[in-house]
Design a protein around this motif. Structure first.
Motif, PDB file in Angstrom:
ATOM      1  N   ASP A  97      79.457  14.434  54.254  1.00  0.00           N
ATOM      2  CA  ASP A  97      80.689  14.004  53.607  1.00  0.00           C
ATOM      3  C   ASP A  97      80.467  13.630  52.152  1.00  0.00           C
ATOM      4  N   TYR A  98      79.212  13.378  51.779  1.00  0.00           N
ATOM      5  CA  TYR A  98      78.922  12.901  50.434  1.00  0.00           C
ATOM      6  C   TYR A  98      78.172  13.930  49.587  1.00  0.00           C
ATOM      7  N   ASN A  99      77.654  14.983  50.196  1.00  0.00           N
ATOM      8  CA  ASN A  99      76.866  15.954  49.448  1.00  0.00           C
ATOM      9  C   ASN A  99      77.716  16.685  48.412  1.00  0.00           C
ATOM     10  N   SER A 100      77.084  17.061  47.312  1.00  0.00           N
ATOM     11  CA  SER A 100      77.714  17.908  46.303  1.00  0.00           C
ATOM     12  C   SER A 100      76.686  18.921  45.833  1.00  0.00           C
ATOM     13  N   HIS A 101      77.159  19.997  45.230  1.00  0.00           N
ATOM     14  CA  HIS A 101      76.293  21.135  44.946  1.00  0.00           C
ATOM     15  C   HIS A 101      76.508  21.643  43.521  1.00  0.00           C
ATOM     16  N   GLU A 102      75.443  22.220  42.969  1.00  0.00           N
ATOM     17  CA  GLU A 102      75.493  22.778  41.619  1.00  0.00           C
ATOM     18  C   GLU A 102      74.664  24.057  41.576  1.00  0.00           C
ATOM     19  N   VAL A 159      51.432  33.214  25.457  1.00  0.00           N
ATOM     20  CA  VAL A 159      52.773  32.717  25.757  1.00  0.00           C
ATOM     21  C   VAL A 159      53.641  33.871  26.248  1.00  0.00           C
ATOM     22  N   GLY A 160      54.343  33.624  27.333  1.00  0.00           N
ATOM     23  CA  GLY A 160      55.252  34.622  27.875  1.00  0.00           C
ATOM     24  C   GLY A 160      56.659  34.077  27.984  1.00  0.00           C
ATOM     25  N   VAL A 161      57.470  34.754  28.746  1.00  0.00           N
ATOM     26  CA  VAL A 161      58.865  34.344  28.930  1.00  0.00           C
ATOM     27  C   VAL A 161      59.131  34.103  30.403  1.00  0.00           C
ATOM     28  N   GLY A 162      60.144  33.303  30.664  1.00  0.00           N
ATOM     29  CA  GLY A 162      60.537  33.039  32.031  1.00  0.00           C
ATOM     30  C   GLY A 162      62.042  32.874  32.145  1.00  0.00           C
ATOM     31  N   ILE A 163      62.589  33.310  33.259  1.00  0.00           N
ATOM     32  CA  ILE A 163      64.008  33.131  33.560  1.00  0.00           C
ATOM     33  C   ILE A 163      64.124  32.719  35.023  1.00  0.00           C
ATOM     34  N   GLY A 164      65.223  32.055  35.370  1.00  0.00           N
ATOM     35  CA  GLY A 164      65.355  31.653  36.750  1.00  0.00           C
ATOM     36  C   GLY A 164      66.762  31.261  37.131  1.00  0.00           C
ATOM     37  N   ALA A 165      67.014  31.261  38.433  1.00  0.00           N
ATOM     38  CA  ALA A 165      68.271  30.779  38.998  1.00  0.00           C
ATOM     39  C   ALA A 165      67.973  29.487  39.744  1.00  0.00           C
ATOM     40  N   ILE A 166      68.843  28.491  39.617  1.00  0.00           N
ATOM     41  CA  ILE A 166      68.605  27.186  40.226  1.00  0.00           C
ATOM     42  C   ILE A 166      69.808  26.733  41.040  1.00  0.00           C
ATOM     43  N   TYR A 167      69.514  25.915  42.036  1.00  0.00           N
ATOM     44  CA  TYR A 167      70.549  25.337  42.898  1.00  0.00           C
ATOM     45  C   TYR A 167      70.212  23.866  43.121  1.00  0.00           C
ATOM     46  N   TYR A 168      71.222  23.002  43.046  1.00  0.00           N
ATOM     47  CA  TYR A 168      71.028  21.576  43.254  1.00  0.00           C
ATOM     48  C   TYR A 168      71.794  21.098  44.471  1.00  0.00           C
ATOM     49  N   LEU A 169      71.108  20.293  45.264  1.00  0.00           N
ATOM     50  CA  LEU A 169      71.751  19.552  46.340  1.00  0.00           C
ATOM     51  C   LEU A 169      71.731  18.076  45.955  1.00  0.00           C
ATOM     52  N   ASN A 170      72.907  17.514  45.752  1.00  0.00           N
ATOM     53  CA  ASN A 170      73.039  16.081  45.493  1.00  0.00           C
ATOM     54  C   ASN A 170      73.353  15.376  46.805  1.00  0.00           C
ATOM     55  N   PHE A 171      72.746  14.216  47.001  1.00  0.00           N
ATOM     56  CA  PHE A 171      72.936  13.484  48.247  1.00  0.00           C
ATOM     57  C   PHE A 171      74.117  12.519  48.166  1.00  0.00           C
ATOM     58  N   THR A 172      74.927  12.714  47.159  1.00  0.00           N
ATOM     59  CA  THR A 172      76.133  11.907  46.997  1.00  0.00           C
ATOM     60  C   THR A 172      77.208  12.755  46.336  1.00  0.00           C
ATOM     61  N   LEU A 228      58.490  25.504  28.898  1.00  0.00           N
ATOM     62  CA  LEU A 228      59.529  24.782  28.167  1.00  0.00           C
ATOM     63  C   LEU A 228      60.791  25.632  28.213  1.00  0.00           C
ATOM     64  N   HIS A 229      61.852  25.086  28.805  1.00  0.00           N
ATOM     65  CA  HIS A 229      63.042  25.905  28.992  1.00  0.00           C
ATOM     66  C   HIS A 229      64.323  25.097  28.837  1.00  0.00           C
ATOM     67  N   VAL A 230      65.384  25.827  28.636  1.00  0.00           N
ATOM     68  CA  VAL A 230      66.729  25.245  28.601  1.00  0.00           C
ATOM     69  C   VAL A 230      67.548  25.922  29.687  1.00  0.00           C
ATOM     70  N   GLY A 231      68.631  25.276  30.087  1.00  0.00           N
ATOM     71  CA  GLY A 231      69.434  25.860  31.153  1.00  0.00           C
ATOM     72  C   GLY A 231      70.861  25.384  31.127  1.00  0.00           C
ATOM     73  N   TYR A 232      71.644  25.976  31.991  1.00  0.00           N
ATOM     74  CA  TYR A 232      73.054  25.645  32.131  1.00  0.00           C
ATOM     75  C   TYR A 232      73.324  25.350  33.608  1.00  0.00           C
ATOM     76  N   VAL A 233      74.035  24.249  33.881  1.00  0.00           N
ATOM     77  CA  VAL A 233      74.333  23.844  35.254  1.00  0.00           C
ATOM     78  C   VAL A 233      75.843  23.703  35.404  1.00  0.00           C
ATOM     79  N   TYR A 234      76.370  24.285  36.486  1.00  0.00           N
ATOM     80  CA  TYR A 234      77.808  24.206  36.765  1.00  0.00           C
ATOM     81  C   TYR A 234      78.030  23.467  38.077  1.00  0.00           C
ATOM     82  N   TYR A 235      78.950  22.516  38.086  1.00  0.00           N
ATOM     83  CA  TYR A 235      79.267  21.727  39.269  1.00  0.00           C
ATOM     84  C   TYR A 235      80.181  22.544  40.187  1.00  0.00           C
ATOM     85  N   LEU A 236      79.764  22.738  41.431  1.00  0.00           N
ATOM     86  CA  LEU A 236      80.591  23.472  42.383  1.00  0.00           C
ATOM     87  C   LEU A 236      81.650  22.582  43.020  1.00  0.00           C
ATOM     88  N   ASN A 237      81.313  21.339  43.287  1.00  0.00           N
ATOM     89  CA  ASN A 237      82.292  20.432  43.905  1.00  0.00           C
ATOM     90  C   ASN A 237      81.930  18.983  43.606  1.00  0.00           C
TER      91      ASN A 237
END
Length: 265
Positions: free
Chosen positions: A24-29, A57-70, A256-265
């Motif tokens: 009931d409290y979880n949220s995702h990004e 030095v090389g390059v890196g890219i990635g996809a991320i997912y967050y589980l918030n417990f609130t 060393l990287h930068v990223g963008y995070v979008y709140y799903l709910n």
């Protein structure tokens, strides 16, 4: 590999338990990250800046997912625990690659020996695919930051630690000829059987990072992060001079990287 499997099993049990008991409290990004990765491997002399920081030095890219417990949408009557409001779990699938060369005193222009020429002639590449999870500790309350209820609260610094399962695929070539046909074109300490292995394999790694989020929009953040990743193998670059006393540590990198995070709910 057995230890990695145990860690992954415990991780999935932990995630399932959190979803079952606190759904009931979880949220995702979701989001993505991109940046530069500095590889520290058997290429280059120890304590040499170009070898350890500025050169490989090389390059890196990635996809991320967050589980918030609130639920970070502020509700005065639904506050949870300190853990839920300061920790979040991050899953990641990322790709990295780098070209590797030798740097340092052994390949300086004043080194005119045949062995120095062999070092200068060696060139490598490595490709990495990482899959794993990190636990982030946020100094700022996740609900306070995510709900946007405090206008002056624009930054959310954090520390992280985690584990990855890594697929790596190294390669090696020499300007002096085909080393697989004539091993004499390779520098002496890698002519020992087992010192070169360019077969693609799977290993594990431990990660430790420091970063911060910055408010970007009502439902999005920008993140900036520096992460150290230590591999459980010394063949990520394809080289492992086991008999060399200077070869004390496995391969590792700093991303060393930068990223963008979008709140799903």
């Amino acid at each position: 590999m057995k230890e990695i499997k145990k860690i992954l099993i415990l991780f999935f049990i932990f995630v399932l338990a959190q979803n079952f008991y606190g759904q009931d409290y979880n949220s995702h990004e979701i989001g993505f990250i991109s940046g530069a990765a500095s590889f520290t491997t058997d290429y280059g002399a120890r304590n040499n800046f170009s070898a350890n920081v500025g050169g490989n030095v090389g390059v890196g890219i990635g996809a991320i997912y967050y589980l918030n417990f609130t639920d970070y949408r502020y509700r005065w009557n639904q506050r949870t625990s300190y853990f839920a409001e300061h920790f979040r779990l991050r899953g990641e699938l990322s790709y990295m690659s780098a070209k590797l060369d030798h740097f340092g005193k052994y390949v300086d222009e004043n080194q005119t020996s045949l062995e120095a020429d062999k070092l200068r002639a060696m060139h490598g590449t490595t490709y990495l695919v990482n899959l794993g999870a990190q636990l982030e500790f946020h100094i700022v309350d996740i609900v306070d930051f995510g709900s946007r209820r405090i206008p002056d609260l624009k930054w959310s610094p954090y520390l992280s630690a985690g584990f990855m399962v890594d697929f790596y695929n190294p390669s090696l070539r020499s300007d002096l000829g085909d080393w697989e046909q004539d091993i004499s074109v390779i520098y002496e300490k890698w002519r020992v059987p087992g010192a070169i292995n360019v077969d693609p394999k799977i290993t594990g790694s431990a990660t430790f990072g420091i970063g911060t989020r910055h408010k970007f929009g009502e439902y999005s953040d920008i993140l900036i992060e520096s992460r150290w990743q230590y591999f459980f193998s010394n063949y990520v670059d394809g080289l492992n001079a086991k008999q060399d006393e200077a070869n004390k540590y496995n391969d590792w990198l700093v991303w060393l990287h930068v990223g963008y995070v979008y709140y799903l709910n």
